[in-house]
Design a protein around this motif. Sequence first.
Motif, short mmCIF file in Angstrom:
data_model
loop_
_atom_site.label_atom_id
_atom_site.label_comp_id
_atom_site.label_asym_id
_atom_site.label_seq_id
_atom_site.Cartn_x
_atom_site.Cartn_y
_atom_site.Cartn_z
N ASN A 1 0.82 -1.22 0.00
CA ASN A 1 0.00 0.00 0.00
C ASN A 1 0.85 1.27 0.00
N LEU A 2 2.04 1.21 -0.56
CA LEU A 2 2.88 2.40 -0.64
C LEU A 2 2.49 3.25 -1.86
N SER A 3 2.68 4.55 -1.75
CA SER A 3 2.50 5.42 -2.91
C SER A 3 3.60 5.16 -3.92
N ARG A 4 3.37 5.60 -5.14
CA ARG A 4 4.38 5.45 -6.19
C ARG A 4 5.68 6.13 -5.77
N GLU A 5 5.57 7.30 -5.20
CA GLU A 5 6.76 8.07 -4.82
C GLU A 5 7.54 7.37 -3.71
N GLU A 6 6.84 6.90 -2.68
CA GLU A 6 7.54 6.24 -1.58
C GLU A 6 8.12 4.90 -2.01
N ALA A 7 7.38 4.16 -2.82
CA ALA A 7 7.89 2.89 -3.32
C ALA A 7 9.13 3.11 -4.17
N TRP B 1 8.36 -11.52 -14.15
CA TRP B 1 8.06 -10.69 -15.31
C TRP B 1 9.07 -9.56 -15.46
N ARG B 2 9.03 -8.94 -16.66
CA ARG B 2 9.88 -7.79 -16.98
C ARG B 2 9.03 -6.53 -16.82
N PRO B 3 9.30 -5.69 -15.82
CA PRO B 3 8.41 -4.57 -15.53
C PRO B 3 8.23 -3.56 -16.66
N GLN B 4 9.23 -3.37 -17.49
CA GLN B 4 9.13 -2.33 -18.51
C GLN B 4 8.02 -2.59 -19.52
N ASP B 5 7.78 -3.85 -19.85
CA ASP B 5 6.72 -4.16 -20.81
C ASP B 5 5.76 -5.23 -20.33
N ASP B 6 5.89 -5.63 -19.06
CA ASP B 6 5.04 -6.65 -18.44
C ASP B 6 5.14 -8.01 -19.12
N ALA B 7 6.22 -8.25 -19.85
CA ALA B 7 6.41 -9.57 -20.47
C ALA B 7 6.64 -10.61 -19.38
N VAL B 8 5.88 -11.71 -19.43
CA VAL B 8 6.01 -12.78 -18.45
C VAL B 8 7.17 -13.68 -18.84
N LEU B 9 8.11 -13.88 -17.91
CA LEU B 9 9.31 -14.67 -18.17
C LEU B 9 9.19 -16.09 -17.65
N ALA B 10 8.36 -16.29 -16.63
CA ALA B 10 8.14 -17.62 -16.07
C ALA B 10 6.81 -17.62 -15.35
N ALA C 1 15.24 -4.94 -14.10
CA ALA C 1 15.20 -5.92 -15.18
C ALA C 1 14.15 -6.98 -14.95
N MET C 2 13.91 -7.36 -13.69
CA MET C 2 12.97 -8.43 -13.37
C MET C 2 12.26 -8.15 -12.06
N ALA C 3 11.07 -8.72 -11.95
CA ALA C 3 10.34 -8.75 -10.69
C ALA C 3 9.66 -10.11 -10.59
N GLU C 4 9.20 -10.45 -9.37
CA GLU C 4 8.62 -11.76 -9.14
C GLU C 4 7.48 -11.65 -8.14
N ASP C 5 6.40 -12.40 -8.37
CA ASP C 5 5.38 -12.56 -7.34
C ASP C 5 5.12 -14.05 -7.13
N HIS C 6 4.01 -14.40 -6.46
CA HIS C 6 3.75 -15.81 -6.16
C HIS C 6 3.65 -16.68 -7.41
N PHE C 7 3.17 -16.09 -8.51
CA PHE C 7 2.81 -16.92 -9.65
C PHE C 7 3.55 -16.61 -10.94
N ASP D 1 -0.53 -0.91 -6.40
CA ASP D 1 -0.42 -0.16 -7.65
C ASP D 1 0.81 0.75 -7.65
N GLY D 2 1.08 1.39 -6.51
CA GLY D 2 2.24 2.27 -6.44
C GLY D 2 3.54 1.53 -6.66
N ALA D 3 3.65 0.33 -6.11
CA ALA D 3 4.85 -0.48 -6.29
C ALA D 3 5.03 -0.91 -7.74
N ARG D 4 3.94 -1.29 -8.38
CA ARG D 4 4.04 -1.71 -9.79
C ARG D 4 4.48 -0.55 -10.68
#
Length: 258
Positions: A115-121, A173-182, A164-170, A152-155
């Motif tokens: 629940n962080l703001s975009r700026e704080e995240a 992905w590549r944050p710049q274009d939301d391409a799913v890597l696994a 370059a990469m981010a990960e969640d439970h499932f 939403d702020g974190a995303r």
Amino acid sequence: MSPTSNTVAGTRPDKRLLLSIHDVGPRFSDEIERLADRLSALAGEARFAMLVVPEHWGGTRLADDPAFQVRLRRWAEQGVEMFVHGWFHKDAAQHSGADAFKAQFMTAGEGEFLNLSREEATRRMAEGRALIEDVIGRPCAGFIAPAWLYGDGARQALRDCDFAMAEDHFRVWRPQDDAVLARGPVITWASRSGPRTASSLFFAGLARFGLRAMPNVRIAVHPGDVTKQSILTSIDRTVRAFLPSHVPSRYASLLASA
């Protein structure tokens, strides 16, 4: 002979086993050392990632612990990928709706970026990255939110920080274009209560069979895992179950094949 010289013979190069140690920092230095030794013995030296927390729950600080900094840099030099894993790993926000459910049932007050703001995240991500990269002397592999929870702020901040990469439970992905890597669930364990431990052991047992067809399997361990022999035994069995079919790999290999 390498610990994996026999177990990975005949594995398919397109099937990966991605191992990670969470909550890495001075607060859990001994536990992290034990987990690193365990994963190295199972899958080969440095064939895992570390998720680094600069100031876990506002307590021990990475910036104030030169000895742990040396250990972290040594792991990085050996080839361990380093991810930024929040800043405090503690969620101090008030939540409502679906976020309240996630904060209560999916983590024990550790969804820092829910629940962080975009700026704080953005600030916490950028400062965490700067600190960790200064310690290890090389770029971080990406960002993974504590408890794998993003608001939403974190995303939005992920794109601002150009990770370059981010990960969640499932997914990874590549944050710049939301391409799913696994895709696929992370296999992990819970140590904070008997029922949660039993549930995580049950899921790991199912996953050892049910996820074998997945091209990418992720296994995540935490410092608390070392407090229960049942979890350590399950970690060993789970890693070994995938070695004949999946190669212990770096997260960066996902980008190379995207």
